[in-house]
Design a protein around this motif. Structure first.
Motif, PDB file in Angstrom:
ATOM      1  N   GLN A  34       0.848  -1.183   0.000  1.00 46.02           N
ATOM      2  CA  GLN A  34       0.000   0.000   0.000  1.00 46.02           C
ATOM      3  C   GLN A  34       0.887   1.238   0.000  1.00 46.02           C
ATOM      4  N   VAL A  35       0.573   2.191  -0.873  1.00 42.21           N
ATOM      5  CA  VAL A  35       1.346   3.430  -0.945  1.00 42.21           C
ATOM      6  C   VAL A  35       0.397   4.622  -0.983  1.00 42.21           C
ATOM      7  N   ARG A  36       0.900   5.737  -0.519  1.00 43.92           N
ATOM      8  CA  ARG A  36       0.186   7.003  -0.660  1.00 43.92           C
ATOM      9  C   ARG A  36       1.240   8.110  -0.756  1.00 43.92           C
ATOM     10  N   PRO A  37       1.933   8.162  -1.900  1.00 44.33           N
ATOM     11  CA  PRO A  37       3.075   9.067  -2.006  1.00 44.33           C
ATOM     12  C   PRO A  37       2.709  10.524  -2.226  1.00 44.33           C
ATOM     13  N   PHE A  38       1.489  10.779  -2.690  1.00 44.52           N
ATOM     14  CA  PHE A  38       1.076  12.145  -2.967  1.00 44.52           C
ATOM     15  C   PHE A  38      -0.106  12.496  -2.076  1.00 44.52           C
ATOM     16  N   ALA A  39      -0.098  13.707  -1.566  1.00 43.93           N
ATOM     17  CA  ALA A  39      -1.080  14.117  -0.549  1.00 43.93           C
ATOM     18  C   ALA A  39      -2.516  13.885  -1.000  1.00 43.93           C
ATOM     19  N   LYS A  40      -2.804  14.082  -2.283  1.00 44.33           N
ATOM     20  CA  LYS A  40      -4.187  13.993  -2.740  1.00 44.33           C
ATOM     21  C   LYS A  40      -4.469  12.754  -3.586  1.00 44.33           C
ATOM     22  N   SER A  41      -3.525  11.850  -3.636  1.00 41.02           N
ATOM     23  CA  SER A  41      -3.791  10.598  -4.346  1.00 41.02           C
ATOM     24  C   SER A  41      -4.569   9.660  -3.437  1.00 41.02           C
ATOM     25  N   LYS A  42      -5.183   8.661  -4.046  1.00 43.33           N
ATOM     26  CA  LYS A  42      -5.898   7.666  -3.262  1.00 43.33           C
ATOM     27  C   LYS A  42      -4.916   6.840  -2.442  1.00 43.33           C
ATOM     28  N   ALA A  43      -5.392   6.306  -1.321  1.00 43.04           N
ATOM     29  CA  ALA A  43      -4.608   5.278  -0.626  1.00 43.04           C
ATOM     30  C   ALA A  43      -4.712   4.026  -1.488  1.00 43.04           C
ATOM     31  N   ARG A  44      -3.664   3.685  -2.179  1.00 42.98           N
ATOM     32  CA  ARG A  44      -3.731   2.684  -3.227  1.00 42.98           C
ATOM     33  C   ARG A  44      -2.994   1.406  -2.840  1.00 42.98           C
ATOM     34  N   HIS A  45      -3.658   0.269  -3.072  1.00 42.45           N
ATOM     35  CA  HIS A  45      -3.009  -1.022  -2.901  1.00 42.45           C
ATOM     36  C   HIS A  45      -2.456  -1.483  -4.245  1.00 42.45           C
ATOM     37  N   PHE A  46      -1.326  -2.182  -4.195  1.00 42.64           N
ATOM     38  CA  PHE A  46      -0.755  -2.805  -5.382  1.00 42.64           C
ATOM     39  C   PHE A  46      -0.581  -4.286  -5.123  1.00 42.64           C
ATOM     40  N   TYR A  47      -0.969  -5.078  -6.121  1.00 47.61           N
ATOM     41  CA  TYR A  47      -0.718  -6.514  -6.087  1.00 47.61           C
ATOM     42  C   TYR A  47       0.412  -6.779  -7.069  1.00 47.61           C
ATOM     43  N   THR A  48       1.475  -7.427  -6.592  1.00 47.23           N
ATOM     44  CA  THR A  48       2.628  -7.721  -7.433  1.00 47.23           C
ATOM     45  C   THR A  48       2.930  -9.214  -7.375  1.00 47.23           C
ATOM     46  N   ALA A  49       3.091  -9.818  -8.549  1.00 51.29           N
ATOM     47  CA  ALA A  49       3.459 -11.234  -8.630  1.00 51.29           C
ATOM     48  C   ALA A  49       4.534 -11.396  -9.696  1.00 51.29           C
ATOM     49  N   THR A  50       5.564 -12.176  -9.382  1.00 49.41           N
ATOM     50  CA  THR A  50       6.702 -12.342 -10.282  1.00 49.41           C
ATOM     51  C   THR A  50       6.678 -13.716 -10.943  1.00 49.41           C
ATOM     52  N   LYS A  51       6.869 -13.732 -12.242  1.00 51.06           N
ATOM     53  CA  LYS A  51       6.845 -14.970 -13.024  1.00 51.06           C
ATOM     54  C   LYS A  51       8.169 -15.717 -12.878  1.00 51.06           C
ATOM     55  N   GLN A  52       8.090 -16.991 -12.526  1.00 51.26           N
ATOM     56  CA  GLN A  52       9.289 -17.801 -12.298  1.00 51.26           C
ATOM     57  C   GLN A  52       9.593 -18.771 -13.432  1.00 51.26           C
ATOM     58  N   ASP A  53       8.568 -19.203 -14.157  1.00 54.61           N
ATOM     59  CA  ASP A  53       8.742 -20.255 -15.163  1.00 54.61           C
ATOM     60  C   ASP A  53       8.218 -19.797 -16.518  1.00 54.61           C
ATOM     61  N   PRO A  54       8.784 -20.330 -17.614  1.00 58.38           N
ATOM     62  CA  PRO A  54       8.236 -20.022 -18.935  1.00 58.38           C
ATOM     63  C   PRO A  54       6.765 -20.418 -19.023  1.00 58.38           C
ATOM     64  N   THR A  55       6.044 -19.710 -19.877  1.00 55.82           N
ATOM     65  CA  THR A  55       4.606 -19.961 -20.012  1.00 55.82           C
ATOM     66  C   THR A  55       4.342 -21.095 -20.995  1.00 55.82           C
ATOM     67  N   SER A  56       3.485 -22.014 -20.580  1.00 51.24           N
ATOM     68  CA  SER A  56       3.080 -23.119 -21.438  1.00 51.24           C
ATOM     69  C   SER A  56       2.373 -22.598 -22.686  1.00 51.24           C
ATOM     70  N   GLU A  57       2.488 -23.336 -23.787  1.00 46.26           N
ATOM     71  CA  GLU A  57       1.784 -22.965 -25.017  1.00 46.26           C
ATOM     72  C   GLU A  57       0.266 -23.095 -24.866  1.00 46.26           C
ATOM     73  N   THR A  58      -0.172 -23.630 -23.736  1.00 48.49           N
ATOM     74  CA  THR A  58      -1.608 -23.690 -23.439  1.00 48.49           C
ATOM     75  C   THR A  58      -2.196 -22.294 -23.304  1.00 48.49           C
ATOM     76  N   TYR A  59      -1.349 -21.324 -22.972  1.00 51.35           N
ATOM     77  CA  TYR A  59      -1.804 -19.956 -22.714  1.00 51.35           C
ATOM     78  C   TYR A  59      -1.212 -19.003 -23.751  1.00 51.35           C
ATOM     79  N   PRO A  60      -1.989 -18.001 -24.152  1.00 47.89           N
ATOM     80  CA  PRO A  60      -3.306 -17.663 -23.630  1.00 47.89           C
ATOM     81  C   PRO A  60      -4.399 -18.569 -24.193  1.00 47.89           C
ATOM     82  N   ARG A  61      -5.422 -18.778 -23.389  1.00 48.63           N
ATOM     83  CA  ARG A  61      -6.617 -19.421 -23.916  1.00 48.63           C
ATOM     84  C   ARG A  61      -7.314 -18.439 -24.866  1.00 48.63           C
TER      85      ARG A  61
END
Length: 221
Positions: free
Chosen positions: A183-210
């Motif tokens: 959660q960050v709020r770096p600017f006085a008038k910005s929203k209190a914003r949540h960020f979801y971060t996920a890091t990719k570890q493995d190559p993507t299967s050819e199954t995707y994208p569907r």
């Protein structure tokens, strides 16, 4: 850097007045500065965004956060993607007006541009999205666009336990490490914003994208 680009940020704010973004229409440039501009800039508080050499912003709509990130990070390649052609044409026009030579606007669905053989497949350090879709869906959109070691960064409202649980299941299936909320709020008038971060570890299967629409219709979570 941002102080040097104050006039361009002001122009972005003026341009967004009256446009429907994230379900709301802003009526003044001041509101746009406080909401869309500040909210987009808050992404710079996420280390992987600030350090990325390439970013693809999916579901960009009128261009937030993609255009702002392109302005704030002139050495970063920033690609905006949206399925509505008129929105991408408009965003492309404002990018050219502002001289954002590092920004490209692409009309299409995330699933289509990440297909096998596409130059966009597994090519980006960061995928960004702002209040676009449930996390499990976004992980599926992001996986085939990210290089190994790249990250999905989603601008979120208050977290929901069920959504986070679904995201954990989807992340495992798609080769991501467990995601994390900040959660960050770096600017006085910005929203209190949540960020979801996920890091990719493995190559993507050819199954995707569907095929287009399946991630929303039958989410992996």
């Amino acid at each position: 850097l941002l102080s040097m680009n104050e006039q361009k940020l002001q122009r972005l704010a003026e341009w967004s007045v009256g446009l429907e973004i994230s379900g709301t229409a802003i009526s003044t440039a001041k509101q746009a500065q406080d909401i869309h501009i500040a909210d987009s800039l808050s992404g710079l508080e996420v280390a992987v965004v600030k350090g990325a050499s390439s970013i693809i912003d999916i579901g960009s709509g009128a261009g937030f956060p993609g255009l702002v990130l392109g302005l704030a990070l002139p050495d970063t390649r920033v690609v905006l993607v949206d399925s509505v052609r008129k929105k991408m044409e408009a965003a492309s026009g404002i990018a050219k007006e502002l001289g954002l030579v590092n920004v490209e606007c692409v009309w299409g669905r995330a699933e289509e541009i990440a297909s096998i053989g596409s130059p966009h497949r597994e090519s980006y350090d960061v995928v960004t999205a702002r209040a676009l879709a449930p996390l499990a869906v976004l992980l599926e959109y992001a996986a085939p666009l990210l290089n190994v070691g790249g990250s999905l960064v989603e601008w979120k409202g208050p977290p929901d336990a069920a959504e986070l649980s679904d995201a954990e299941l989807a992340a495992e299936k798609l080769g991501f490490a467990a995601g994390a909320l900040s959660q960050v709020r770096p600017f006085a008038k910005s929203k209190a914003r949540h960020f979801y971060t996920a890091t990719k570890q493995d190559p993507t299967s050819e199954t995707y994208p569907r095929r287009p629409g399946m991630a929303l219709k039958r989410p992996l979570g």
